[in-house]
Scaffold this motif. Structure first.
Motif, PDB file in Angstrom:
ATOM      1  N   ASN A 132     -28.161 -70.273  31.001  1.00  0.00           N
ATOM      2  CA  ASN A 132     -29.132 -69.058  30.679  1.00  0.00           C
ATOM      3  C   ASN A 132     -28.247 -67.809  30.495  1.00  0.00           C
ATOM      4  O   ASN A 132     -27.379 -67.057  31.328  1.00  0.00           O
ATOM      5  CB  ASN A 132     -29.539 -68.913  31.690  1.00  0.00           C
ATOM      6  CG  ASN A 132     -31.266 -67.873  31.135  1.00  0.00           C
ATOM      7  OD1 ASN A 132     -31.119 -67.217  30.636  1.00  0.00           O
ATOM      8  ND2 ASN A 132     -31.786 -67.815  31.591  1.00  0.00           N
ATOM      9  N   SER A 133     -28.757 -67.113  29.567  1.00  0.00           N
ATOM     10  CA  SER A 133     -27.413 -65.688  29.539  1.00  0.00           C
ATOM     11  C   SER A 133     -28.392 -64.537  29.730  1.00  0.00           C
ATOM     12  O   SER A 133     -27.815 -63.468  28.508  1.00  0.00           O
ATOM     13  CB  SER A 133     -26.848 -65.355  27.750  1.00  0.00           C
ATOM     14  OG  SER A 133     -28.070 -65.389  27.492  1.00  0.00           O
ATOM     15  N   GLU A 134     -28.973 -64.373  30.680  1.00  0.00           N
ATOM     16  CA  GLU A 134     -29.890 -63.405  30.968  1.00  0.00           C
ATOM     17  C   GLU A 134     -28.643 -62.515  31.791  1.00  0.00           C
ATOM     18  O   GLU A 134     -27.722 -62.665  32.101  1.00  0.00           O
ATOM     19  CB  GLU A 134     -31.236 -63.941  32.121  1.00  0.00           C
ATOM     20  CG  GLU A 134     -32.558 -64.346  31.042  1.00  0.00           C
ATOM     21  CD  GLU A 134     -32.964 -63.847  32.286  1.00  0.00           C
ATOM     22  OE1 GLU A 134     -33.881 -63.599  33.560  1.00  0.00           O
ATOM     23  OE2 GLU A 134     -33.664 -65.984  32.424  1.00  0.00           O
ATOM     24  N   ASP A 135     -29.849 -61.369  32.061  1.00  0.00           N
ATOM     25  CA  ASP A 135     -28.098 -59.641  32.327  1.00  0.00           C
ATOM     26  C   ASP A 135     -28.511 -60.225  34.109  1.00  0.00           C
ATOM     27  O   ASP A 135     -28.750 -59.176  34.459  1.00  0.00           O
ATOM     28  CB  ASP A 135     -28.781 -58.835  32.295  1.00  0.00           C
ATOM     29  CG  ASP A 135     -28.373 -57.867  32.364  1.00  0.00           C
ATOM     30  OD1 ASP A 135     -26.950 -58.113  33.294  1.00  0.00           O
ATOM     31  OD2 ASP A 135     -28.022 -56.636  32.136  1.00  0.00           O
ATOM     32  N   LEU A 136     -28.240 -61.299  34.073  1.00  0.00           N
ATOM     33  CA  LEU A 136     -27.827 -61.191  36.373  1.00  0.00           C
ATOM     34  C   LEU A 136     -26.696 -61.586  36.790  1.00  0.00           C
ATOM     35  O   LEU A 136     -25.394 -61.824  35.857  1.00  0.00           O
ATOM     36  CB  LEU A 136     -28.583 -63.283  36.258  1.00  0.00           C
ATOM     37  CG  LEU A 136     -29.931 -62.998  36.005  1.00  0.00           C
ATOM     38  CD1 LEU A 136     -30.765 -64.569  36.211  1.00  0.00           C
ATOM     39  CD2 LEU A 136     -30.736 -62.358  36.858  1.00  0.00           C
ATOM     40  N   GLN A 154     -29.898 -57.645  38.936  1.00  0.00           N
ATOM     41  CA  GLN A 154     -30.019 -58.044  37.399  1.00  0.00           C
ATOM     42  C   GLN A 154     -30.470 -56.829  36.703  1.00  0.00           C
ATOM     43  O   GLN A 154     -30.837 -55.552  37.848  1.00  0.00           O
ATOM     44  CB  GLN A 154     -31.952 -58.549  37.093  1.00  0.00           C
ATOM     45  CG  GLN A 154     -32.382 -58.426  35.495  1.00  0.00           C
ATOM     46  CD  GLN A 154     -33.780 -59.246  35.602  1.00  0.00           C
ATOM     47  OE1 GLN A 154     -34.880 -59.263  36.638  1.00  0.00           O
ATOM     48  NE2 GLN A 154     -33.752 -59.895  34.146  1.00  0.00           N
ATOM     49  N   THR A 198     -21.578 -64.625  36.194  1.00  0.00           N
ATOM     50  CA  THR A 198     -22.705 -64.443  35.640  1.00  0.00           C
ATOM     51  C   THR A 198     -22.359 -65.639  34.186  1.00  0.00           C
ATOM     52  O   THR A 198     -21.411 -65.700  34.073  1.00  0.00           O
ATOM     53  CB  THR A 198     -22.676 -63.144  35.102  1.00  0.00           C
ATOM     54  OG1 THR A 198     -23.962 -63.336  34.323  1.00  0.00           O
ATOM     55  CG2 THR A 198     -21.048 -62.658  34.476  1.00  0.00           C
ATOM     56  N   ASN A 207     -23.953 -63.819  31.439  1.00  0.00           N
ATOM     57  CA  ASN A 207     -24.091 -62.922  30.409  1.00  0.00           C
ATOM     58  C   ASN A 207     -22.246 -62.405  30.110  1.00  0.00           C
ATOM     59  O   ASN A 207     -21.703 -61.567  31.329  1.00  0.00           O
ATOM     60  CB  ASN A 207     -24.851 -62.107  30.732  1.00  0.00           C
ATOM     61  CG  ASN A 207     -25.036 -61.163  29.482  1.00  0.00           C
ATOM     62  OD1 ASN A 207     -24.515 -60.286  29.047  1.00  0.00           O
ATOM     63  ND2 ASN A 207     -26.663 -60.876  29.604  1.00  0.00           N
TER      64      ASN A 207
END
Length: 185
Positions: A54-58, A72, A98, A100
């Motif tokens: 998953n490329s969320e900003d985490l 986040q 990460t 992201n």
């Protein structure tokens, strides 16, 4: 003579306590609001989440062997990244993970800039490095880097030698007539 000595002692104590109070207020004003992790998870749970790609900003920060804090919103906010660096434990290697690319690029740039400019964080110097991204089966990547804050000796203004400073109050003799206050090393 005693009254004068007592008055000078009281004056000195008042000045010292006022300076200490001012230093505490300055320290409190300079301290940023600390960043809080979204959640704390285990290392196995972090690995499972990263494998999904998953490329969320985490950003996952591995603190201990099995303790991972999740943050986040670091890709776009420089002040959050700085707060994260300030609040992380000192003298402990911290691994960052990460999916992201923007989060990785911004954290890597900021840590590398701090390392190359010799910026100190409360007497600690930053060292950092990045690992090659791990490719996932679904085409995604896991970006990995680490950093550590190392304690540095404080340099004094007198060329590297540290001298203790003492304050003395006494009744002078010789060519001094009456009480005197002296600052010396």
């Amino acid at each position: 003579m005693r009254k004068l000595l007592l008055l000078l002692t009281c004056l000195l104590m008042c000045c010292c306590s006022a300076l200490a109070l001012a230093a505490d207020k300055t320290k409190a004003a300079d301290a940023p609001d600390t960043i809080k992790p979204m959640e704390t998870i285990s290392a196995t749970e972090m690995n499972e989440r990263l494998q999904v790609g998953n490329s969320e900003d985490l950003l996952y920060v591995k603190i201990k062997e099995d303790r991972v804090e999740v943050y986040q919103g670091l890709a776009a906010d420089r002040s959050l990244r700085k707060q994260l660096i300030l609040t992380m434990p000192n003298t402990e290697m911290l691994r960052l993970y990460t999916n992201n690319k923007a989060t990785f690029a911004q954290m890597n740039k900021m840590l590398s800039d701090y390392e190359s400019s010799n910026t100190k964080f409360n007497g600690y110097k930053i060292i950092t490095d990045k690992d090659t991204p791990k490719k996932l089966e679904n085409g995604g990547k896991i970006y990995r880097l680490w950093f550590m804050k190392i304690e540095r000796e404080k340099q004094s203004r007198s060329g590297g030698w540290n001298f203790p400073i003492g304050i003395g109050i006494g009744i002078g003799g010789g060519h001094h007539h009456g009480p005197w206050i002296g600052v010396g090393w």
